[in-house]
Write an enzyme that holds these catalytic residues in place. Structure first.
Site, PDB file in Angstrom:
ATOM      1  N   TYR A  36       0.831  -1.223   0.000  1.00 15.61           N
ATOM      2  CA  TYR A  36       0.000   0.000   0.000  1.00 15.61           C
ATOM      3  C   TYR A  36       0.860   1.265   0.000  1.00 15.61           C
ATOM      4  O   TYR A  36       1.849   1.357   0.718  1.00 15.61           O
ATOM      5  CB  TYR A  36      -0.946  -0.004   1.210  1.00 15.61           C
ATOM      6  CG  TYR A  36      -1.728  -1.305   1.283  1.00 15.61           C
ATOM      7  CD1 TYR A  36      -2.645  -1.651   0.284  1.00 15.61           C
ATOM      8  CD2 TYR A  36      -1.500  -2.232   2.307  1.00 15.61           C
ATOM      9  CE1 TYR A  36      -3.319  -2.868   0.313  1.00 15.61           C
ATOM     10  CE2 TYR A  36      -2.167  -3.450   2.348  1.00 15.61           C
ATOM     11  CZ  TYR A  36      -3.069  -3.765   1.348  1.00 15.61           C
ATOM     12  OH  TYR A  36      -3.718  -4.978   1.367  1.00 15.61           O
ATOM     13  N   ASP A  37       0.427   2.223  -0.843  1.00 15.36           N
ATOM     14  CA  ASP A  37       1.124   3.513  -0.938  1.00 15.36           C
ATOM     15  C   ASP A  37       0.377   4.607  -0.185  1.00 15.36           C
ATOM     16  O   ASP A  37       0.951   5.631   0.152  1.00 15.36           O
ATOM     17  CB  ASP A  37       1.212   3.976  -2.407  1.00 15.36           C
ATOM     18  CG  ASP A  37       1.866   2.937  -3.276  1.00 15.36           C
ATOM     19  OD1 ASP A  37       2.837   2.315  -2.812  1.00 15.36           O
ATOM     20  OD2 ASP A  37       1.391   2.732  -4.416  1.00 15.36           O
ATOM     21  N   THR A  38      -0.950   4.411  -0.026  1.00  9.38           N
ATOM     22  CA  THR A  38      -1.766   5.449   0.612  1.00  9.38           C
ATOM     23  C   THR A  38      -2.470   4.863   1.828  1.00  9.38           C
ATOM     24  O   THR A  38      -3.094   3.806   1.734  1.00  9.38           O
ATOM     25  CB  THR A  38      -2.819   5.996  -0.384  1.00  9.38           C
ATOM     26  OG1 THR A  38      -2.132   6.489  -1.530  1.00  9.38           O
ATOM     27  CG2 THR A  38      -3.644   7.118   0.232  1.00  9.38           C
TER      28      THR A  38
END
Ligand SMILES: O=C(O)[C@H](O)[C@H](O)COP(=O)(O)O
Ligand SMILES: [Mg+2]
Length: 301
Positions: A18-20
């Site tokens: 996950y980036d966000t």
């Protein structure tokens, strides 16, 4: 079945997927004015891994600007654009979706956050923090009692968390809501909220009292309304498949994340218990759960 986050490998896997990270606030970051353990370290760790962090709260008592200041008091630097509150979501709904003309006023049963956000989009408000609402109504005084002196330019009633809820506020909201042309907007549906180690009545419980009296159902603008997710995705251009919603409540935070196509992480520092998770059908289970948000930091050490 939800996966309990208990190891360094699991945290590393979450960081790689996950980036966000979308964070609920009450019950995840803090309880009232007390920051939960290792929250600051976890947020700093995520930022040092170049993760985007966004804060999505159903607590309408504060505006986005008030939240910037609350974060600041804890030593956390957060931009206004990183905060999405249900007061802001309600103001945007009235202005952009209902397109209520700006010469209409909005009557508020709720706190300062709703007033500030409505003023910011150009509406005059009534009710809200007006101290006269604390007075007992004298229905025999036809000249001065406010229920006989309604403002004809009110076009919407917004209700949110009001810790000073009383008969006066409910009666005024009801007078306006008896006019079918007056829109009925709720900030959020939470029945309870966690503070000081207690569960206290939430916005949804205040709003239900007014809705019951009026025989009307409001449109609720906060989580899990997908309109809020659309607004977040539009302004931050996030890839939903690489995003995760962290929250403490199943019927708002976890539903919001799941319906929006995000992974979900439930923390047990607020409303829900592990027993509540186990009772859920498979399709409603959060992707992960953890005792607290700070475990992400602690397990990585
Ligand atoms: O009743 C309320 O308004 C809510 O329960 C509440 O404050 C939730 O805030 P969140 O957990 O979304 O930050
Ligand atoms: Mg919460």
């Amino acid at each position: 079945m939800s996966l309990k986050v208990t190891s360094k490998d699991q945290v590393e896997s979450i960081l790689s997927k996950y980036d966000t990270f979308l964070f609920d606030c009450d019950g995840v970051l803090w309880l009232g004015n007390t920051l939960l353990p290792k929250v600051m370290e976890t947020l700093n760790m995520l930022r040092s891994h170049h993760k985007k962090v966004i804060f999505v709260t159903n607590n309408s008592t504060k505006s986005r600007e008030d939240y910037v200041q609350k974060f600041d008091k804890f030593g956390l630097k957060v931009q206004k654009e990183e905060i999405f509150g249900s007061a802001y979501a309600s103001a945007i709904y009235i202005s952009e979706i209902l397109q209520l003309p700006k010469d209409k006023k909005v009557w508020i049963m709720g706190q300062k956050g709703i007033e500030t956000e409505l003023h910011e989009v150009g509406y005059e408000t009534l009710g809200g923090t007006d101290p006269k609402l604390d007075e007992v109504l004298d229905l025999d005084d036809k000249e001065n009692c406010p229920v006989y002196n309604l403002d004809p330019s009110v076009g919407a009633v917004v209700c949110g968390l009001e810790t000073k809820i009383n008969y006066h506020r409910m009666a005024m909201a009801l007078q306006y809501l008896q006019k079918p042309e007056v829109e009925f907007v709720a900030t959020n549906i939470d029945s309870t909220y966690p503070t000081h180690g207690l569960k206290m009545p939430g916005a949804g419980s205040c709003i239900e009292a007014v809705a019951f009296a009026a025989g009307r159902t409001p449109v609720s603008c906060g989580k899990p309304n997908p309109g809020m997710m659309d607004a977040i995705c539009k302004s931050h251009k996030i890839d939903r498949s690489r995003s995760i919603m962290v929250g403490d409540r199943l019927n708002t935070d976890m539903k919001f994340g799941r319906d929006g196509g995000l992974a979900t992480l439930l923390v047990l520092t607020g409303i829900e218990t592990v027993e509540n998770v186990k009772k859920l059908e498979e399709k409603e289970q959060p992707t992960y759960y953890a005792d607290k948000l700070g475990d992400l930091f602690e397990l990585l050490q």
